[in-house]
Design a protein around this motif. Structure first.
Motif, PDB file in Angstrom:
ATOM      1  N   GLU A  41       0.842  -1.198   0.000  1.00 20.51           N
ATOM      2  CA  GLU A  41       0.000   0.000   0.000  1.00 20.51           C
ATOM      3  C   GLU A  41       0.876   1.247   0.000  1.00 20.51           C
ATOM      4  OE1 GLU A  41      -3.093   1.618   3.156  1.00 20.51           O
ATOM      5  OE2 GLU A  41      -3.990  -0.069   2.046  1.00 20.51           O
ATOM      6  N   LEU A  42       0.486   2.220  -0.815  1.00 19.79           N
ATOM      7  CA  LEU A  42       1.219   3.496  -0.884  1.00 19.79           C
ATOM      8  C   LEU A  42       0.192   4.608  -0.824  1.00 19.79           C
ATOM      9  CD1 LEU A  42       3.871   5.128  -1.455  1.00 19.79           C
ATOM     10  CD2 LEU A  42       3.279   4.945  -3.884  1.00 19.79           C
ATOM     11  N   GLU A  43       0.296   5.473   0.160  1.00 19.97           N
ATOM     12  CA  GLU A  43      -0.641   6.599   0.329  1.00 19.97           C
ATOM     13  C   GLU A  43      -2.085   6.103   0.284  1.00 19.97           C
ATOM     14  OE1 GLU A  43       0.810   9.117  -2.918  1.00 19.97           O
ATOM     15  OE2 GLU A  43       1.631  10.479  -1.411  1.00 19.97           O
ATOM     16  N   GLY A  44      -2.318   4.943   0.886  1.00 17.52           N
ATOM     17  CA  GLY A  44      -3.679   4.428   1.001  1.00 17.52           C
ATOM     18  C   GLY A  44      -4.180   3.708  -0.233  1.00 17.52           C
ATOM     19  N   GLN A  79      -1.015  -1.206  -4.381  1.00 13.80           N
ATOM     20  CA  GLN A  79      -0.174  -1.248  -5.576  1.00 13.80           C
ATOM     21  C   GLN A  79      -0.015  -2.704  -5.986  1.00 13.80           C
ATOM     22  OE1 GLN A  79       0.977   1.900  -6.744  1.00 13.80           O
ATOM     23  NE2 GLN A  79      -0.255   2.646  -5.021  1.00 13.80           N
ATOM     24  N   HIS A  94      -1.707   6.111 -10.137  1.00 12.12           N
ATOM     25  CA  HIS A  94      -1.689   6.233  -8.671  1.00 12.12           C
ATOM     26  C   HIS A  94      -2.385   7.528  -8.252  1.00 12.12           C
ATOM     27  CE1 HIS A  94      -0.396   6.028  -4.533  1.00 12.12           C
ATOM     28  NE2 HIS A  94       0.187   7.218  -4.637  1.00 12.12           N
ATOM     29  N   GLU A  95      -2.107   8.623  -8.959  1.00 10.26           N
ATOM     30  CA  GLU A  95      -2.772   9.903  -8.654  1.00 10.26           C
ATOM     31  C   GLU A  95      -4.283   9.777  -8.812  1.00 10.26           C
ATOM     32  OE1 GLU A  95       0.241  12.128  -7.336  1.00 10.26           O
ATOM     33  OE2 GLU A  95      -1.722  13.051  -7.677  1.00 10.26           O
ATOM     34  N   LYS A 139      -5.808   7.688  -5.988  1.00 11.92           N
ATOM     35  CA  LYS A 139      -5.933   8.486  -4.748  1.00 11.92           C
ATOM     36  C   LYS A 139      -7.150   9.394  -4.835  1.00 11.92           C
ATOM     37  CE  LYS A 139      -2.061  10.658  -4.344  1.00 11.92           C
ATOM     38  NZ  LYS A 139      -0.999  11.552  -3.838  1.00 11.92           N
ATOM     39  N   LYS A 167     -10.375   7.412  -4.489  1.00 12.46           N
ATOM     40  CA  LYS A 167     -10.579   7.041  -3.077  1.00 12.46           C
ATOM     41  C   LYS A 167     -11.251   8.202  -2.339  1.00 12.46           C
ATOM     42  CE  LYS A 167      -8.221   3.049  -2.135  1.00 12.46           C
ATOM     43  NZ  LYS A 167      -8.466   2.030  -1.086  1.00 12.46           N
ATOM     44  N   LYS A 221       5.559  21.789  -4.280  1.00 14.26           N
ATOM     45  CA  LYS A 221       5.794  21.581  -2.832  1.00 14.26           C
ATOM     46  C   LYS A 221       6.641  22.706  -2.272  1.00 14.26           C
ATOM     47  CE  LYS A 221       5.676  16.562  -2.265  1.00 14.26           C
ATOM     48  NZ  LYS A 221       6.586  15.408  -2.404  1.00 14.26           N
ATOM     49  N   ARG A 244      -5.574  17.125  -6.968  1.00 17.78           N
ATOM     50  CA  ARG A 244      -4.974  17.381  -5.669  1.00 17.78           C
ATOM     51  C   ARG A 244      -5.455  18.687  -5.061  1.00 17.78           C
ATOM     52  NH1 ARG A 244       1.093  15.788  -4.730  1.00 17.78           N
ATOM     53  NH2 ARG A 244       1.068  13.597  -5.323  1.00 17.78           N
TER      54      ARG A 244
END
Lengths: 123, 86
Positions: free
Chosen positions: A4-7, A10, A78-79, A82, A85, B36, B64
């Motif tokens: 798991e990466l940032e919830g 993977q 992945h973005e 996220k 989610k 960032k 984001r």
């Protein structure tokens, strides 16, 4: 072995490949790259919804389905995972290696360009 | 709301990221790293020759909610993607 990466779960090549082989088990793959990348080479049979469009259609996705997102390297998908989610789509995983590492067959052309989200649930 | 090209060119970027020769995922990572470091309200510009980046970067910051995509200028095979840190 998935991690798991940032919830976001993977998935490895082997996991994605076996999920793809048993695609009648209800896993919905979505390619989130751009059209030109998809037509050049994609996993046969999987639908395309470019990353930018995912923002607009997220609310139409069924939240009780299982999704695996695919892109070139696993970074974009992945973005998107996220983001989904955060939109209440709990069962969404990321193909960590992406098309760069896909070991299976590849198809060309505009095979499955999603015009309407309902098309994801027809097969 | 995207700005017109002349409005973009009039902006003085606070951070310029050189993405020339890079492809996804690096083009996306470069932009997100620069954001960032930027302070709220600062302008980040990524220069890239990877057309895909002109779609992935704006989509990623929209997801984001960490920046606003002000617009993209295309000159030849180079693109300048303008972002404002939120």
């Amino acid at each position: 072995m998935s991690f798991e990466l940032e919830g976001v779960e993977q998935l490895s090549n082997e996991e994605v490949h076996s999920l793809y082989e048993e695609s009648d088990r209800g896993t919905i793959f979505i390619d989130v790259r751009e059209l030109e990348e998809y037509t050049e080479a994609h996993i046969p049979g999987i639908p395309l919804i470019p990353m930018g469009e995912m923002i607009d259609i997220a609310g139409e996705l069924k939240s009780d389905e299982r999704y695996v997102l695919v892109c070139r390297s696993g970074r974009r998908s992945h973005e998107v995972a996220k983001f989904l989610k955060g939109q209440g789509i709990k069962n969404v995983a990321n193909y960590e290696g992406g098309m760069l590492e896909w070991p299976g067959p590849r198809a060309q052309g505009e095979e499955f360009i999603v015009e309407n989200v309902s098309e994801l649930y027809k097969s | 709301m995207a700005l017109k090209e002349e409005e973009l060119q009039a902006l003085e970027p606070d951070h310029v990221v050189d993405g020339i020769g890079e492809v996804c995922p690096h083009t996306l990572n470069l932009a997100l790293e620069a954001l960032k470091k930027a302070k709220a309200g600062e302008i980040v510009v990524e220069v890239t020759d990877h057309s895909i980046a002109t779609k992935t970067i704006p989509a990623a910051v929209k997801m984001r909610k960490n920046a606003e995509h002000l617009g993209t200028i295309n000159e030849g095979n180079e693109y300048r993607v303008y972002l404002k840190k939120l």
